[in-house]
Design a protein around this motif. Structure first.
Motif, short mmCIF file in Angstrom:
data_model
loop_
_atom_site.label_atom_id
_atom_site.label_comp_id
_atom_site.label_asym_id
_atom_site.label_seq_id
_atom_site.Cartn_x
_atom_site.Cartn_y
_atom_site.Cartn_z
N UNK A 64 -115.63 3.58 -47.81
CA UNK A 64 -116.90 4.05 -47.25
C UNK A 64 -117.92 4.47 -48.32
N UNK A 65 -119.18 4.25 -48.00
CA UNK A 65 -120.29 4.67 -48.86
C UNK A 65 -120.62 6.15 -48.71
N UNK A 66 -120.39 6.71 -47.53
CA UNK A 66 -120.78 8.08 -47.24
C UNK A 66 -120.00 9.06 -48.12
N UNK A 67 -120.68 10.03 -48.72
CA UNK A 67 -120.01 10.94 -49.64
C UNK A 67 -119.01 11.88 -48.97
N UNK A 68 -119.05 12.02 -47.66
CA UNK A 68 -118.13 12.92 -46.98
C UNK A 68 -116.89 12.19 -46.44
N UNK A 69 -116.83 10.87 -46.58
CA UNK A 69 -115.69 10.09 -46.10
C UNK A 69 -114.61 10.03 -47.18
N UNK A 70 -113.38 9.83 -46.77
CA UNK A 70 -112.25 9.67 -47.68
C UNK A 70 -112.32 8.30 -48.35
N UNK A 71 -112.28 8.29 -49.68
CA UNK A 71 -112.25 7.01 -50.40
C UNK A 71 -110.89 6.35 -50.20
N UNK A 72 -110.92 5.08 -49.90
CA UNK A 72 -109.66 4.35 -49.73
C UNK A 72 -109.30 3.54 -50.97
N UNK A 73 -110.30 3.30 -51.82
CA UNK A 73 -110.11 2.50 -53.03
C UNK A 73 -110.94 3.14 -54.15
N UNK A 74 -110.39 3.15 -55.36
CA UNK A 74 -111.16 3.58 -56.53
C UNK A 74 -111.87 2.36 -57.08
N UNK A 75 -113.17 2.29 -56.89
CA UNK A 75 -113.95 1.14 -57.34
C UNK A 75 -114.31 1.33 -58.81
N UNK A 76 -113.87 0.38 -59.64
CA UNK A 76 -114.12 0.46 -61.08
C UNK A 76 -114.73 -0.83 -61.63
N UNK A 77 -115.10 -1.75 -60.76
CA UNK A 77 -115.66 -3.02 -61.20
C UNK A 77 -117.17 -3.04 -60.95
N UNK A 78 -117.80 -4.13 -61.34
CA UNK A 78 -119.26 -4.24 -61.16
C UNK A 78 -119.96 -3.16 -61.97
N UNK A 79 -120.97 -2.52 -61.40
CA UNK A 79 -121.70 -1.50 -62.16
C UNK A 79 -120.86 -0.26 -62.46
N UNK A 80 -119.74 -0.11 -61.77
CA UNK A 80 -118.86 1.04 -62.01
C UNK A 80 -118.12 0.91 -63.33
N UNK A 81 -118.24 -0.21 -64.00
CA UNK A 81 -117.70 -0.36 -65.36
C UNK A 81 -118.55 0.41 -66.37
#
Length: 149
Positions: A64-81
């Motif tokens: 989810x994009x919403x900051x109050x939702x539980x992250x299901x995946x740690x996104x580290x690709x794309x701009x998150x690099x």
């Protein structure tokens, strides 16, 4: 994480309105005048593209994009690099472009206030959640990727 009633786009809208108010009613020294204010399209476009690219990474990962939702995946690709918070960085670039468009110094005072507010209201909570949820994987990511750039 507890629900957040005011989301980051609302903070950005409030920041933008405050910038417009300061420019209109409390301008401090115009530093960019037409036609030079068109250079505002550079950070504005970069901010929009960065925000969309980062959001697409969340959507592709199914988290989810919403900051109050539980992250299901740690996104580290794309701009998150390159940035742990590329969506917030994109919003700062959008606001920076708006500041250039307005052209006076006073709206620029809003940018550091926006960054501090986002950090205190969202980023710290989000990173605490990610560390709790992903542990050592998030700590390694945090150690290798800067928060902003």
């Amino acid at each position: 994480m507890p629900p957040t009633l005011v989301l980051p786009p609302t903070f950005a809208l409030i920041a933008g309105l405050t910038m417009a108010f300061l420019d209109r009613f409390m301008p401090i020294a115009d530093f960019i005048n037409p036609p030079w204010h068109w250079m505002a399209l550079v950070p504005t476009t970069a901010g929009l593209l960065l925000t969309l690219w980062a959001a697409a990474g969340f959507i592709r990962a199914g988290t989810p994009l919403e900051p109050y939702e539980q992250a299901s995946v740690l996104v580290t690709s794309g701009p998150y690099r390159f940035s742990r918070n590329p969506i917030y960085l994109g919003i700062v670039l959008l606001l920076g472009g708006f500041w250039l468009w307005l052209g006076s110094l006073s709206p620029g005072l809003v940018l550091p206030a926006f960054v501090i507010a986002i950090d205190r209201r969202f980023i710290r909570r989000e990173e605490a959640h990610l560390e709790e949820r992903f542990g050592e994987r998030f700590r390694a990511y945090r150690a290798s990727v800067r928060r902003w750039l």
